[in-house]
Design a protein around this motif. Structure first.
Motif, mmCIF file in Angstrom:
data_model
loop_
_atom_site.group_PDB
_atom_site.id
_atom_site.type_symbol
_atom_site.label_atom_id
_atom_site.label_comp_id
_atom_site.label_asym_id
_atom_site.label_seq_id
_atom_site.Cartn_x
_atom_site.Cartn_y
_atom_site.Cartn_z
ATOM 1 N N THR A 105 19.406 -8.032 -5.360
ATOM 2 C CA THR A 105 18.980 -7.656 -4.021
ATOM 3 C C THR A 105 18.058 -8.743 -3.487
ATOM 4 O OG1 THR A 105 17.217 -6.351 -5.056
ATOM 5 C CG2 THR A 105 19.187 -5.166 -4.364
ATOM 6 N N GLN A 106 17.909 -8.809 -2.169
ATOM 7 C CA GLN A 106 17.097 -9.883 -1.589
ATOM 8 C C GLN A 106 15.670 -9.492 -1.253
ATOM 9 O OE1 GLN A 106 18.845 -12.263 1.431
ATOM 10 N NE2 GLN A 106 20.661 -12.752 0.246
ATOM 11 N N PRO A 107 15.422 -8.355 -0.600
ATOM 12 C CA PRO A 107 14.021 -8.073 -0.256
ATOM 13 C C PRO A 107 13.208 -7.672 -1.477
ATOM 14 C CG PRO A 107 15.436 -6.246 0.404
ATOM 15 C CD PRO A 107 16.349 -7.345 -0.072
ATOM 16 N N ASP A 108 11.934 -8.080 -1.491
ATOM 17 C CA ASP A 108 11.014 -7.658 -2.546
ATOM 18 C C ASP A 108 10.386 -6.310 -2.207
ATOM 19 O OD1 ASP A 108 11.402 -10.130 -3.830
ATOM 20 O OD2 ASP A 108 9.729 -11.046 -2.746
ATOM 21 N N THR A 109 10.270 -6.023 -0.909
ATOM 22 C CA THR A 109 9.598 -4.802 -0.471
ATOM 23 C C THR A 109 10.409 -4.138 0.641
ATOM 24 O OG1 THR A 109 8.268 -5.908 1.226
ATOM 25 C CG2 THR A 109 7.338 -5.814 -0.995
ATOM 26 N N LEU A 110 10.163 -2.852 0.807
ATOM 27 C CA LEU A 110 10.777 -2.097 1.898
ATOM 28 C C LEU A 110 9.776 -1.048 2.354
ATOM 29 C CD1 LEU A 110 13.286 -1.354 3.642
ATOM 30 C CD2 LEU A 110 13.936 0.235 1.806
ATOM 31 N N VAL A 111 9.477 -1.060 3.647
ATOM 32 C CA VAL A 111 8.596 -0.044 4.226
ATOM 33 C C VAL A 111 9.442 0.812 5.157
ATOM 34 C CG1 VAL A 111 6.541 0.410 5.613
ATOM 35 C CG2 VAL A 111 6.587 -1.558 4.055
ATOM 36 N N SER A 112 9.772 1.986 4.695
ATOM 37 C CA SER A 112 10.603 2.929 5.443
ATOM 38 C C SER A 112 10.211 4.331 5.008
ATOM 39 C CB SER A 112 12.093 2.689 5.163
ATOM 40 O OG SER A 112 12.875 3.807 5.571
ATOM 41 N N ALA A 113 9.716 5.133 5.941
ATOM 42 C CA ALA A 113 9.289 6.488 5.603
ATOM 43 C C ALA A 113 10.435 7.290 5.015
ATOM 44 C CB ALA A 113 8.719 7.177 6.841
ATOM 45 N N THR A 114 11.652 7.065 5.531
ATOM 46 C CA THR A 114 12.816 7.828 5.072
ATOM 47 C C THR A 114 13.138 7.521 3.622
ATOM 48 O OG1 THR A 114 13.747 7.926 7.296
ATOM 49 C CG2 THR A 114 15.264 8.284 5.454
ATOM 50 N N PHE A 115 13.308 6.230 3.303
ATOM 51 C CA PHE A 115 13.697 5.854 1.951
ATOM 52 C C PHE A 115 12.555 6.062 0.963
ATOM 53 C CE2 PHE A 115 16.854 3.457 4.448
ATOM 54 C CZ PHE A 115 18.004 3.944 3.841
ATOM 55 N N TYR A 116 11.340 5.816 1.403
ATOM 56 C CA TYR A 116 10.186 6.064 0.544
ATOM 57 C C TYR A 116 10.103 7.545 0.180
ATOM 58 C CZ TYR A 116 5.284 6.592 -0.853
ATOM 59 O OH TYR A 116 4.130 6.906 -1.525
ATOM 60 N N GLY A 117 10.208 8.397 1.191
ATOM 61 C CA GLY A 117 10.112 9.836 0.949
ATOM 62 C C GLY A 117 11.206 10.333 0.023
ATOM 63 N N GLU A 118 12.435 9.845 0.212
ATOM 64 C CA GLU A 118 13.534 10.302 -0.631
ATOM 65 C C GLU A 118 13.362 9.814 -2.070
ATOM 66 O OE1 GLU A 118 18.424 10.414 -0.779
ATOM 67 O OE2 GLU A 118 17.380 9.808 1.043
ATOM 68 N N PHE A 119 12.919 8.569 -2.232
ATOM 69 C CA PHE A 119 12.743 8.046 -3.583
ATOM 70 C C PHE A 119 11.645 8.812 -4.321
ATOM 71 C CE2 PHE A 119 10.655 5.059 -6.555
ATOM 72 C CZ PHE A 119 11.719 4.835 -7.411
ATOM 73 N N GLU B 268 0.830 -1.184 0.000
ATOM 74 C CA GLU B 268 0.000 0.000 0.000
ATOM 75 C C GLU B 268 0.874 1.245 0.000
ATOM 76 O OE1 GLU B 268 -2.342 0.045 3.550
ATOM 77 O OE2 GLU B 268 -0.628 -0.394 4.849
ATOM 78 N N ARG B 269 0.238 2.404 0.027
ATOM 79 C CA ARG B 269 0.932 3.678 0.045
ATOM 80 C C ARG B 269 2.033 3.657 1.111
ATOM 81 N NH1 ARG B 269 0.064 9.329 -0.839
ATOM 82 N NH2 ARG B 269 1.019 10.567 0.820
ATOM 83 N N GLY B 270 3.217 4.087 0.720
ATOM 84 C CA GLY B 270 4.344 4.109 1.643
ATOM 85 C C GLY B 270 5.322 2.968 1.448
ATOM 86 N N ALA B 271 4.987 2.023 0.571
ATOM 87 C CA ALA B 271 5.864 0.861 0.349
ATOM 88 C C ALA B 271 6.683 1.032 -0.922
ATOM 89 C CB ALA B 271 5.035 -0.418 0.256
ATOM 90 N N LEU B 272 7.902 0.530 -0.869
ATOM 91 C CA LEU B 272 8.746 0.395 -2.052
ATOM 92 C C LEU B 272 8.737 -1.076 -2.459
ATOM 93 C CD1 LEU B 272 11.859 2.552 -1.044
ATOM 94 C CD2 LEU B 272 9.968 3.225 -2.543
ATOM 95 N N VAL B 273 8.667 -1.339 -3.759
ATOM 96 C CA VAL B 273 8.743 -2.707 -4.270
ATOM 97 C C VAL B 273 9.947 -2.804 -5.200
ATOM 98 C CG1 VAL B 273 6.278 -3.112 -4.051
ATOM 99 C CG2 VAL B 273 7.162 -2.191 -6.194
#
Length: 276
Positions: A114-128, A61-66
């Motif tokens: 890379t290994q993870p399929d998803t990343l939920v991090s406000a910092t990295f999401y916001g910067e991307f 959902e909103r806030g996730a990186l895939v």
């Protein structure tokens, strides 16, 4: 003005290693399973979607990186009755590997998944998301866009590589990779699956079953995907859609349009256009 249901593509001749897509209203988007030669990363801007990567299912959902590694079959589609908006970025894996080497994040020019399929991090999401908006903006120069993109990727991969789990085992070389490479190299040919099976000393039934189990698509679908990727390169170079369809083995332009949209979620004409 481009309708919100149409995808927007951004490219820059000065930055040939990156392509960015933005979809503001993706409720009607439908992706067939597909793969890319590039390393890909997306940000969910609105709504909920189901993300299948290899044999793993995620609800994001909103806030996730895939994230999707090169040549890994995946599909991401909105959940029923859910709004859906996203950014999707494709990066040349060789350019990315060199960037990470020069930045001291990795120690090899050879690409490592890379290994993870998803990343939920406000910092990295916001910067991307900020970088994506900057790339699509006319405010910054190509050099400035390159700098902000590289800074973001170096920080992201430092995080990804520091948190990844070590692989417990290394898969042995599989002759199915030889078949996949053959299909990629000869994707414009109409060689039957029966002849390809015989070439590699396999029965046709076994090849189809094993290939689908290993790559999550049939040999025929894999070959179509390779053709579409060649079509994408030709369209980006400005070639006419009818010529591209013919050159990559589609005698029927309507068939090309249909296959292309199933894998790119855009028509060839939409894909060929990019924002300034």
């Amino acid at each position: 003005m481009t309708p919100s249901t149409h995808p927007l593509f951004w490219r820059d001749h000065a930055l040939p290693y990156v392509e960015l897509r933005q979809v503001l209203d993706g409720r009607a988007v439908s992706y067939a399973p597909h793969f890319h030669q590039e390393w890909s990363i997306g940000a969910i801007l609105e709504g909920h979607s189901e993300f299948i990567c290899a044999d793993r299912l995620h609800v994001v959902e909103r806030g996730a990186l895939v994230m999707m590694n090169p040549e890994v079959v995946h599909a991401c589609n909105p959940r029923q009755n859910s709004a859906w908006a996203y950014y999707m970025m494709h990066l040349d894996k060789d350019w990315l590997a060199l960037l990470l080497l020069n930045a001291g994040v990795r120690s090899s020019t050879q690409w490592q998944n890379t290994q993870p399929d998803t990343l939920v991090s406000a910092t990295f999401y916001g910067e991307f998301v900020t970088v994506c908006a900057g790339l699509m903006s006319s405010t910054f120069s190509s050099a400035q866009k390159s700098t902000m993109l590289q800074d973001c990727l170096v920080k992201l991969f430092t995080q990804l590589d520091n948190t990844r789990e070590e692989s417990k085992s290394v898969l042995p070389l599989n002759n199915l990779y030889q078949v996949a490479n053959y299909l990629n190299q000869h994707c414009l040919e109409e060689t039957s699956i029966e002849l390809i099976s015989a070439k590699f000393g396999l029965s046709t039934g076994y090849l189809i079953r094993a290939f689908k189990r290993y790559f999550n698509m049939t040999p025929h679908a894999y070959r179509l995907n390779c053709r579409v990727q060649r079509g994408q390169q030709a369209l980006k170079a400005g070639q006419a859609i009818a010529n591209v369809a013919h050159d990559i083995g589609f005698s029927d332009q309507a068939h090309f349009q249909r296959v292309f949209k199933q894998r790119v979620a855009a028509t060839p004409n939409q894909y060929r256009r990019s924002v300034p």
